[in-house]
Write an enzyme that holds these catalytic residues in place. Structure first.
Site, mmCIF file in Angstrom:
data_model
loop_
_atom_site.group_PDB
_atom_site.id
_atom_site.type_symbol
_atom_site.label_atom_id
_atom_site.label_comp_id
_atom_site.label_asym_id
_atom_site.label_seq_id
_atom_site.Cartn_x
_atom_site.Cartn_y
_atom_site.Cartn_z
ATOM 1 N N HIS A 122 -28.629 12.855 13.501
ATOM 2 C CA HIS A 122 -29.010 12.349 14.823
ATOM 3 C C HIS A 122 -27.822 12.382 15.789
ATOM 4 O O HIS A 122 -27.931 12.917 16.905
ATOM 5 C CB HIS A 122 -29.541 10.914 14.675
ATOM 6 N N GLU A 123 -26.686 11.844 15.365
ATOM 7 C CA GLU A 123 -25.528 11.772 16.274
ATOM 8 C C GLU A 123 -24.962 13.164 16.582
ATOM 9 O O GLU A 123 -24.600 13.438 17.724
ATOM 10 C CB GLU A 123 -24.453 10.837 15.721
ATOM 11 N N HIS A 129 -32.881 11.651 23.072
ATOM 12 C CA HIS A 129 -33.863 11.035 22.180
ATOM 13 C C HIS A 129 -35.214 11.710 22.352
ATOM 14 O O HIS A 129 -35.607 12.071 23.455
ATOM 15 C CB HIS A 129 -33.963 9.532 22.445
ATOM 16 N N CYS A 139 -37.709 18.076 14.986
ATOM 17 C CA CYS A 139 -39.046 18.598 15.256
ATOM 18 C C CYS A 139 -38.884 20.012 15.843
ATOM 19 O O CYS A 139 -37.773 20.420 16.208
ATOM 20 C CB CYS A 139 -39.788 17.692 16.235
ATOM 21 N N CYS A 177 -37.102 20.116 19.370
ATOM 22 C CA CYS A 177 -35.652 19.864 19.327
ATOM 23 C C CYS A 177 -34.910 21.016 18.639
ATOM 24 O O CYS A 177 -33.838 21.422 19.076
ATOM 25 C CB CYS A 177 -35.358 18.543 18.630
#
Length: 173
Positions: free
Chosen positions: A130-131, A140, A165, A168
């Protein structure tokens, strides 16, 4: 892409391994683990009994050898007025940080039948991915299964996948 994981404080081998696995799997990148670093001086806020996440990002940027550098620490982090953060990164930046402190709860609320060690390592992989996603320009995501979904609680971390996803993924390829 080369990502350098910068352990800050006492970071266990399983944590470093989970972080490396997550990055290699999702971003197909080269990953190195830097020599452990001491806690950044001035990062501790005695009134909060927490550490400033921004100081860890600056440390990762300063000592890391990668195009992207991520500090990993067992210390409890805060950012501005938030009570705590699992991690922090700046969009398109080179540094980021993940704290394992609040990812270590023993249960995922019955979401799966995994051991507490497996749940903990899943959370680490998700937060690291994530980061680094933020450093690659991802914001986000509204898809609650996407690893880029904002997750203010461990329950929400547990619900999301360890992968991006399709939307992204297309943005970073």
């Amino acid at each position: 892409m080369h990502v350098d994981i910068v352990p800050v404080g006492d970071v266990s081998a399983p944590v470093k391994r989970a972080a490396s696995e997550g990055l290699r799997t999702v971003y197909n990148c080269n990953v190195t683990v830097h020599e452990p670093q001491s806690l950044p001086s001035g990062a501790y806020d005695p009134k909060r009994n927490q550490y400033s996440a921004e100081e860890f990002i600056q440390l990762a940027e300063r000592v890391g050898n990668g195009e992207k550098n991520i500090a990993v620490t067992p210390k409890d982090l805060f950012y501005r007025r938030r009570n705590y953060v699992f991690g922090l990164a700046y969009l398109d930046g080179s540094g980021s940080v993940v704290s394992t402190y609040r990812l270590q709860t023993s249960s995922d609320g019955g979401f799966s039948h995994k051991s507490s060690e497996e749940i903990f390592e899943d959370r680490i992989r998700k937060e690291i991915v994530h980061e680094i996603g933020h450093t690659l320009g991802l914001e986000h995501c509204d898809n609650n299964r996407c690893v880029m979904n904002f997750s203010p609680t461990v329950r929400e971390v547990d619900v999301k996948e360890e992968t991006l996803c399709g939307t992204c993924q297309r943005m970073v390829l």
